[in-house]
Design a protein around this motif. Structure first.
Motif, PDB file in Angstrom:
ATOM      1  N   LYS A 275       7.112   6.577 -16.283  1.00 34.16           N
ATOM      2  CA  LYS A 275       6.648   5.173 -15.539  1.00 34.16           C
ATOM      3  C   LYS A 275       6.033   5.278 -14.172  1.00 34.16           C
ATOM      4  CE  LYS A 275       9.398   2.125 -18.744  1.00 34.16           C
ATOM      5  NZ  LYS A 275      10.339   0.969 -18.698  1.00 34.16           N
ATOM      6  N   VAL A 276       6.769   5.976 -13.318  1.00 36.00           N
ATOM      7  CA  VAL A 276       6.726   6.043 -12.071  1.00 36.00           C
ATOM      8  C   VAL A 276       4.979   7.258 -11.906  1.00 36.00           C
ATOM      9  CG1 VAL A 276       7.312   7.089  -9.872  1.00 36.00           C
ATOM     10  CG2 VAL A 276       8.982   5.699 -11.044  1.00 36.00           C
ATOM     11  N   VAL A 277       5.222   8.032 -12.572  1.00 35.62           N
ATOM     12  CA  VAL A 277       4.027   8.849 -12.602  1.00 35.62           C
ATOM     13  C   VAL A 277       2.806   8.149 -12.959  1.00 35.62           C
ATOM     14  CG1 VAL A 277       3.052  11.114 -13.200  1.00 35.62           C
ATOM     15  CG2 VAL A 277       5.301  10.946 -12.553  1.00 35.62           C
ATOM     16  N   LYS A 278       2.869   7.423 -14.149  1.00 39.68           N
ATOM     17  CA  LYS A 278       1.564   6.654 -14.785  1.00 39.68           C
ATOM     18  C   LYS A 278       1.509   5.905 -13.786  1.00 39.68           C
ATOM     19  CE  LYS A 278       2.712   7.259 -19.517  1.00 39.68           C
ATOM     20  NZ  LYS A 278       3.204   6.771 -20.931  1.00 39.68           N
ATOM     21  N   ALA A 279       2.527   4.920 -13.251  1.00 43.14           N
ATOM     22  CA  ALA A 279       1.837   3.947 -12.038  1.00 43.14           C
ATOM     23  C   ALA A 279       1.070   4.480 -10.905  1.00 43.14           C
ATOM     24  CB  ALA A 279       3.141   3.217 -11.681  1.00 43.14           C
ATOM     25  N   ALA A 280       1.544   5.700 -10.416  1.00 44.53           N
ATOM     26  CA  ALA A 280       1.023   6.332  -9.553  1.00 44.53           C
ATOM     27  C   ALA A 280      -0.276   6.904  -9.635  1.00 44.53           C
ATOM     28  CB  ALA A 280       1.895   7.502  -9.015  1.00 44.53           C
ATOM     29  N   LEU A 281      -0.554   7.385 -10.806  1.00 42.95           N
ATOM     30  CA  LEU A 281      -1.784   7.959 -11.262  1.00 42.95           C
ATOM     31  C   LEU A 281      -2.751   6.938 -11.539  1.00 42.95           C
ATOM     32  CD1 LEU A 281      -0.875  10.807 -13.519  1.00 42.95           C
ATOM     33  CD2 LEU A 281      -1.869  11.135 -11.065  1.00 42.95           C
ATOM     34  N   SER A 282      -2.127   5.622 -11.791  1.00 40.57           N
ATOM     35  CA  SER A 282      -3.211   4.431 -12.012  1.00 40.57           C
ATOM     36  C   SER A 282      -3.735   3.812 -10.749  1.00 40.57           C
ATOM     37  CB  SER A 282      -2.615   3.583 -12.897  1.00 40.57           C
ATOM     38  OG  SER A 282      -1.595   2.744 -12.284  1.00 40.57           O
ATOM     39  N   ILE A 283      -3.140   4.103  -9.585  1.00 45.39           N
ATOM     40  CA  ILE A 283      -3.622   3.483  -8.456  1.00 45.39           C
ATOM     41  C   ILE A 283      -5.114   4.222  -8.088  1.00 45.39           C
ATOM     42  CG2 ILE A 283      -3.340   3.589  -5.766  1.00 45.39           C
ATOM     43  CD1 ILE A 283      -0.463   3.937  -6.317  1.00 45.39           C
ATOM     44  N   PHE A 284      -6.098   2.939  -7.923  1.00 44.06           N
ATOM     45  CA  PHE A 284      -7.386   3.433  -7.432  1.00 44.06           C
ATOM     46  C   PHE A 284      -7.441   4.120  -6.067  1.00 44.06           C
ATOM     47  CE2 PHE A 284     -11.438   1.495  -6.153  1.00 44.06           C
ATOM     48  CZ  PHE A 284     -12.175   1.723  -7.199  1.00 44.06           C
ATOM     49  N   HIS A 285      -7.825   5.090  -6.087  1.00 43.49           N
ATOM     50  CA  HIS A 285      -7.865   6.160  -5.077  1.00 43.49           C
ATOM     51  C   HIS A 285      -8.875   7.302  -4.971  1.00 43.49           C
ATOM     52  CE1 HIS A 285      -5.858   8.236  -8.054  1.00 43.49           C
ATOM     53  NE2 HIS A 285      -6.178   9.443  -7.311  1.00 43.49           N
ATOM     54  N   GLY A 286      -9.052   7.866  -3.829  1.00 39.17           N
ATOM     55  CA  GLY A 286      -9.972   8.934  -3.727  1.00 39.17           C
ATOM     56  C   GLY A 286     -11.538   8.611  -3.802  1.00 39.17           C
ATOM     57  N   PRO A 287     -12.312   9.499  -4.148  1.00 38.88           N
ATOM     58  CA  PRO A 287     -13.810   9.197  -3.815  1.00 38.88           C
ATOM     59  C   PRO A 287     -14.021   7.613  -4.562  1.00 38.88           C
ATOM     60  CG  PRO A 287     -13.453  11.157  -4.794  1.00 38.88           C
ATOM     61  CD  PRO A 287     -12.179  10.614  -4.946  1.00 38.88           C
TER      62      PRO A 287
END
Length: 184
Positions: free
Chosen positions: A39-51
């Motif tokens: 859950k933590v990793v999925k939440a972190a990866l779903s954050i709008f980030h980068g380019p």
């Protein structure tokens, strides 16, 4: 990857240097032994980030300008949603909301309701913020902060008063000198 000094479960899939992180995360997710980590990793990866973040601001170049740099996040999100909808449909707003008869054609009631409620919510939020700021100012005994323009205007007025005071002092001194010369 060395696990010395760390408390690592032997059930956790090993990650070796050069391995694809997504593949390793898929192994962790599929094992279903680490639901909290998943859950933590999925939440972190779903954050709008980068380019993508930078790209969204580039797309919004015609919305965010020096005059609207303090745009509220909900307003920015609304603009971004509308712009995304228009671009993804490869249509203009007039094409999406076109009516056969512009004067008497049927309106999209849902769209009208959304516009009305969004405006009302924004007005209520702004009023609530103003009241809150006034209450804090009263509670802590401070005045509303001036804008840069107000500060500049106040500084110019103070400078003008100082010049006028100095000029009056110089006139008085000159008059005293003239009176002293006449007495001699």
């Amino acid at each position: 990857m060395s696990t010395s000094g760390y408390s690592v479960s032997p059930d956790l899939a090993s990650f070796s240097e050069g391995e694809d992180m997504v593949t390793w995360l898929a192994k962790v997710f599929n094992s279903q032994k680490f639901p909290a980590l998943s859950k933590v990793v999925k939440a972190a990866l779903s954050i709008f980030h980068g380019p993508l973040v930078e790209a969204s601001f580039n797309l919004m170049g015609d919305i965010i300008d020096p005059k609207s740099s303090n745009m509220a996040i909900p307003t920015f999100n609304a603009f971004q949603t509308v712009k995304y909808t228009l671009k993804s449909g490869n249509m203009s707003a007039t094409q999406i909301f076109k009516r056969d008869d512009p004067k008497y054609g049927k309106l999209d009631q849902r769209l009208c309701q959304n516009i009305k409620t969004a405006g009302a919510r924004d007005a209520a939020r702004r009023q609530k913020n103003r009241i809150s700021a006034m209450e804090r100012a009263k509670e802590y005994g401070y005045e509303k902060a001036q804008t840069a323009e107000d500060s500049k205007r106040a500084a110019l007025e103070a400078e003008k008063r100082a010049r006028m005071k100095h000029a009056a002092k110089e006139r008085r001194r000159a008059l005293e000198i003239l009176v002293a010369k006449k007495k001699k």
